[in-house]
Design an enzyme around this catalytic site. Structure first.
Site, PDB file in Angstrom:
ATOM      1  N   TYR A  36      50.624  29.908  37.468  1.00 42.11           N
ATOM      2  CA  TYR A  36      49.424  30.409  38.158  1.00 42.11           C
ATOM      3  C   TYR A  36      49.141  29.600  39.420  1.00 42.11           C
ATOM      4  O   TYR A  36      48.996  28.376  39.374  1.00 42.11           O
ATOM      5  CB  TYR A  36      48.186  30.363  37.242  1.00 42.11           C
ATOM      6  CG  TYR A  36      48.223  31.334  36.063  1.00 42.11           C
ATOM      7  CD1 TYR A  36      49.059  32.445  36.046  1.00 42.11           C
ATOM      8  CD2 TYR A  36      47.381  31.141  34.970  1.00 42.11           C
ATOM      9  CE1 TYR A  36      49.079  33.320  34.968  1.00 42.11           C
ATOM     10  CE2 TYR A  36      47.384  32.020  33.889  1.00 42.11           C
ATOM     11  CZ  TYR A  36      48.243  33.109  33.897  1.00 42.11           C
ATOM     12  OH  TYR A  36      48.250  33.973  32.823  1.00 42.11           O
ATOM     13  N   ALA A 203      40.674  45.172  31.715  1.00 42.39           N
ATOM     14  CA  ALA A 203      41.683  45.888  32.508  1.00 42.39           C
ATOM     15  C   ALA A 203      41.593  45.466  33.975  1.00 42.39           C
ATOM     16  O   ALA A 203      41.571  46.305  34.882  1.00 42.39           O
ATOM     17  CB  ALA A 203      41.531  47.399  32.352  1.00 42.39           C
ATOM     18  N   GLY A 204      41.519  44.147  34.175  1.00 36.10           N
ATOM     19  CA  GLY A 204      41.495  43.600  35.537  1.00 36.10           C
ATOM     20  C   GLY A 204      40.229  43.940  36.306  1.00 36.10           C
ATOM     21  O   GLY A 204      40.212  43.862  37.533  1.00 36.10           O
ATOM     22  N   GLY A 205      39.156  44.299  35.626  1.00 36.77           N
ATOM     23  CA  GLY A 205      37.880  44.612  36.280  1.00 36.77           C
ATOM     24  C   GLY A 205      37.525  46.089  36.186  1.00 36.77           C
ATOM     25  O   GLY A 205      36.379  46.473  36.413  1.00 36.77           O
ATOM     26  N   LEU A 207      37.027  48.000  33.638  1.00 39.93           N
ATOM     27  CA  LEU A 207      36.012  48.309  32.631  1.00 39.93           C
ATOM     28  C   LEU A 207      34.651  47.692  32.944  1.00 39.93           C
ATOM     29  O   LEU A 207      33.719  47.825  32.149  1.00 39.93           O
ATOM     30  CB  LEU A 207      36.512  47.885  31.242  1.00 39.93           C
ATOM     31  CG  LEU A 207      37.730  48.689  30.745  1.00 39.93           C
ATOM     32  CD1 LEU A 207      38.346  48.058  29.493  1.00 39.93           C
ATOM     33  CD2 LEU A 207      37.336  50.147  30.456  1.00 39.93           C
ATOM     34  N   GLY A 209      33.115  48.862  35.347  1.00 33.39           N
ATOM     35  CA  GLY A 209      32.442  50.064  35.845  1.00 33.39           C
ATOM     36  C   GLY A 209      32.180  50.039  37.337  1.00 33.39           C
ATOM     37  O   GLY A 209      31.480  50.907  37.855  1.00 33.39           O
TER      38      GLY A 209
HETATM   39  N1  LIG Z   1      49.946  36.468  29.358  1.00 37.37           N
HETATM   40  C1  LIG Z   1      49.894  37.233  30.417  1.00 37.37           C
HETATM   41  O1  LIG Z   1      50.876  37.837  30.836  1.00 37.37           O
HETATM   42  C2  LIG Z   1      48.593  37.369  31.147  1.00 37.37           C
HETATM   43  C3  LIG Z   1      48.433  38.373  32.116  1.00 37.37           C
HETATM   44  C4  LIG Z   1      47.191  38.482  32.747  1.00 37.37           C
HETATM   45  C5  LIG Z   1      46.162  37.605  32.426  1.00 37.37           C
HETATM   46  N2  LIG Z   1      46.367  36.619  31.504  1.00 37.37           N
HETATM   47  C6  LIG Z   1      45.302  35.684  31.112  1.00 37.37           C
HETATM   48  O2  LIG Z   1      44.139  36.427  30.762  1.00 37.37           O
HETATM   49  C7  LIG Z   1      43.029  35.983  31.533  1.00 37.37           C
HETATM   50  C8  LIG Z   1      42.122  37.151  31.800  1.00 37.37           C
HETATM   51  O3  LIG Z   1      42.865  38.177  32.448  1.00 37.37           O
HETATM   52  P1  LIG Z   1      42.201  39.028  33.601  1.00 37.37           P
HETATM   53  O4  LIG Z   1      41.665  38.115  34.641  1.00 37.37           O
HETATM   54  O5  LIG Z   1      43.158  40.073  33.994  1.00 37.37           O
HETATM   55  O6  LIG Z   1      40.957  39.631  32.758  1.00 37.37           O
HETATM   56  P2  LIG Z   1      39.941  40.782  32.990  1.00 37.37           P
HETATM   57  O7  LIG Z   1      38.695  40.297  32.314  1.00 37.37           O
HETATM   58  O8  LIG Z   1      40.508  42.072  32.558  1.00 37.37           O
HETATM   59  O9  LIG Z   1      39.716  40.883  34.573  1.00 37.37           O
HETATM   60  C9  LIG Z   1      38.985  39.885  35.227  1.00 37.37           C
HETATM   61  C10 LIG Z   1      38.606  40.346  36.622  1.00 37.37           C
HETATM   62  O10 LIG Z   1      37.722  41.459  36.541  1.00 37.37           O
HETATM   63  C11 LIG Z   1      36.700  41.328  37.521  1.00 37.37           C
HETATM   64  N3  LIG Z   1      35.440  41.164  36.782  1.00 37.37           N
HETATM   65  C12 LIG Z   1      35.233  40.396  35.675  1.00 37.37           C
HETATM   66  N4  LIG Z   1      33.965  40.504  35.251  1.00 37.37           N
HETATM   67  C13 LIG Z   1      33.338  41.362  36.089  1.00 37.37           C
HETATM   68  C14 LIG Z   1      32.023  41.867  36.160  1.00 37.37           C
HETATM   69  N5  LIG Z   1      31.096  41.504  35.287  1.00 37.37           N
HETATM   70  N6  LIG Z   1      31.715  42.753  37.155  1.00 37.37           N
HETATM   71  C15 LIG Z   1      32.653  43.127  38.049  1.00 37.37           C
HETATM   72  N7  LIG Z   1      33.938  42.666  38.043  1.00 37.37           N
HETATM   73  C16 LIG Z   1      34.277  41.799  37.060  1.00 37.37           C
HETATM   74  C17 LIG Z   1      37.052  40.105  38.349  1.00 37.37           C
HETATM   75  O11 LIG Z   1      37.922  40.481  39.408  1.00 37.37           O
HETATM   76  P3  LIG Z   1      37.461  41.014  40.826  1.00 37.37           P
HETATM   77  O12 LIG Z   1      36.024  40.618  41.039  1.00 37.37           O
HETATM   78  O13 LIG Z   1      38.399  40.408  41.799  1.00 37.37           O
HETATM   79  O14 LIG Z   1      37.605  42.500  40.741  1.00 37.37           O
HETATM   80  C18 LIG Z   1      37.848  39.265  37.375  1.00 37.37           C
HETATM   81  O15 LIG Z   1      38.713  38.353  37.980  1.00 37.37           O
HETATM   82  C19 LIG Z   1      43.658  35.360  32.790  1.00 37.37           C
HETATM   83  O16 LIG Z   1      42.805  34.421  33.382  1.00 37.37           O
HETATM   84  C20 LIG Z   1      44.903  34.725  32.228  1.00 37.37           C
HETATM   85  O17 LIG Z   1      44.583  33.462  31.667  1.00 37.37           O
HETATM   86  C21 LIG Z   1      47.558  36.516  30.859  1.00 37.37           C
END
Ligand SMILES: NC(=O)c1ccc[n+]([C@@H]2O[C@H](COP(=O)([O-])OP(=O)(O)OC[C@H]3O[C@@H](n4cnc5c(N)ncnc54)[C@H](OP(=O)(O)O)[C@@H]3O)[C@@H](O)[C@H]2O)c1
Length: 335
Positions: A36, A203-205, A207, A209
């Site tokens: 990362y 789902a990367g943000g 969900l 909404g």
């Molecule tokens: N093992 C693997 O292959 C793998 C792959 C991916 C992730 N991971 C791990 O899983 C963790 C979480 O993954 P993820 O970051 O993809 O999780 P996620 O919770 O699906 O997406 C997080 C992103 O969604 C947006 N977000 C979060 N809360 C929000 C809210 N309340 N309102 C609006 N936007 C919001 C933000 O991005 P924006 O504001 O930029 O839109 C935030 O960076 C990572 O930190 C990592 O440690 C592992």
């Protein structure tokens, strides 16, 4: 994953604010990886933990597997690095762990993940190497992320037969719009005594909404080129989001909270990762931990997001069970 990342991540000050907000809320489980932000995520996390003097209180997880010596997907890189600086062979695991410990400023990792299956290293060797590291005290436990279910199953079996430390968890993409892992991975985890830790539970943000069917241009990770290569903006996913938003409105909670709470209610899920680009997102999302969804809301969300049943699911469908048990309804452990 967002710490130290230029593109859609958080700079040093914001990363620290996210870490502090998480600790303030009682959080004690952090997930990073050697890859990362080119190692910067581990460096930042290590410095925050050291400054706060909380190493013993933190369950610190990091990962090995991807190759930092060359990234064929990165612009301008030749894509010809050291092939031994990636994968799950013993040589790379030892190299990667020593480098992670240096960046994290610690002498042990609590949970060491194989980030990605390399498709090459024999499972017995992976178990041997990681089990030895547990016995040496350099890692406390290990788990697998992004692997075929059979690999985790075989590793758990080899470990228990050999009497060596086995995997304790799997880390997989799991959310209302990504439920493929329910077919094989979740049953394997439950059978093998491994906790399921979802990644990208929002789902990367998607969900949260904040994207709309009619206008996806809003700011956020998914508005640019999707780093994971697939689009979350499908008709099926918009329909799931509609149900999520309706349930969230009824509960007077945010869609993100309800989506995270649904994930935490799923069988086999031990804990969930939460991603955040800024502290305010994290603070709001953490409220999901105290949200208990009633059966009616759970059923609606689960039904609206049900994956198309595949071969494995068909094996335990009620009509088949009745054919096996002479017309009686017998529920299996998966229910
Ligand atoms: N093992 C693997 O292959 C793998 C792959 C991916 C992730 N991971 C791990 O899983 C963790 C979480 O993954 P993820 O970051 O993809 O999780 P996620 O919770 O699906 O997406 C997080 C992103 O969604 C947006 N977000 C979060 N809360 C929000 C809210 N309340 N309102 C609006 N936007 C919001 C933000 O991005 P924006 O504001 O930029 O839109 C935030 O960076 C990572 O930190 C990592 O440690 C592992």
């Amino acid at each position: 994953m967002t710490f130290g990342l230029g593109e859609w991540g958080a700079d040093q000050a914001t990363s620290r604010a996210i870490f502090d907000a998480y600790r303030e809320a009682g959080g004690n489980f952090v997930d990073t990886a050697d890859i990362y932000a080119g190692g910067e995520s581990e460096r930042l996390l290590g410095s925050f933990i050291a400054d706060a003097g909380v190493r013993d209180e933190i369950v610190l997880a990091t990962k090995f597997g991807f190759n930092a010596s060359a990234n064929p997907l990165a612009a301008g890189q030749a894509g010809r690095g050291n092939p031994h600086a990636g994968g799950a062979g013993a040589k790379n695991i030892h190299r990667a762990l020593d480098a992670s410990l240096r960046r994290l400023g610690t002498d042990y990792v609590d949970l060491y993940w194989m980030h990605i299956w390399d498709g090459v290293t024999p499972v017995g060797e992976i178990v041997q190497t990681l089990g030895d590291l547990v016995r040496a005290g350099k890692i406390r436990y290990y788990g697998f992320s992004d692997m075929p279910a059979w690999l985790a199953c075989k590793a758990a079996t080899i470990a228990s037969e050999r009497g060596v430390p086995g995997p304790i968890a799997i880390q997989v993409e799991y959310s209302l719009v990504a439920r493929d892992v329910e077919a094989e991975h979740v049953p394997v985890a439950r059978e093998g005594g491994m906790g399921v830790i979802p990644w990208s539970p929002l789902a990367g943000g998607f969900l949260s909404g904040k994207y709309r069917r009619e206008d996806t241009s809003g700011t956020g990770r998914l508005s640019g080129a999707n780093p994971f290569g697939d689009s979350k903006f499908s008709n099926r996913n918009w329909d799931i989001l509609d149900t999520l938003t309706t349930v969230a409105d009824e509960l007077r909670r945010s869609p993100a909270e309800v989506a995270l709470a649904w994930t935490l209610h799923r069988p086999g899920v031990a804990s969930t990762l939460i991603g955040a680009r800024e502290a305010s997102q994290l603070e709001g999302n953490i409220a999901a931990a105290s949200l208990r969804l009633d059966p009616e809301h759970l059923t609606r969300l689960t039904a609206a997001s049900a994956p198309v049943p595949g071969f494995t699911a068909s094996l335990t469908a009620a009509p088949i069970r009745r054919m096996v048990f002479g017309g009686h309804d017998v529920t299996g452990w998966e229910e």
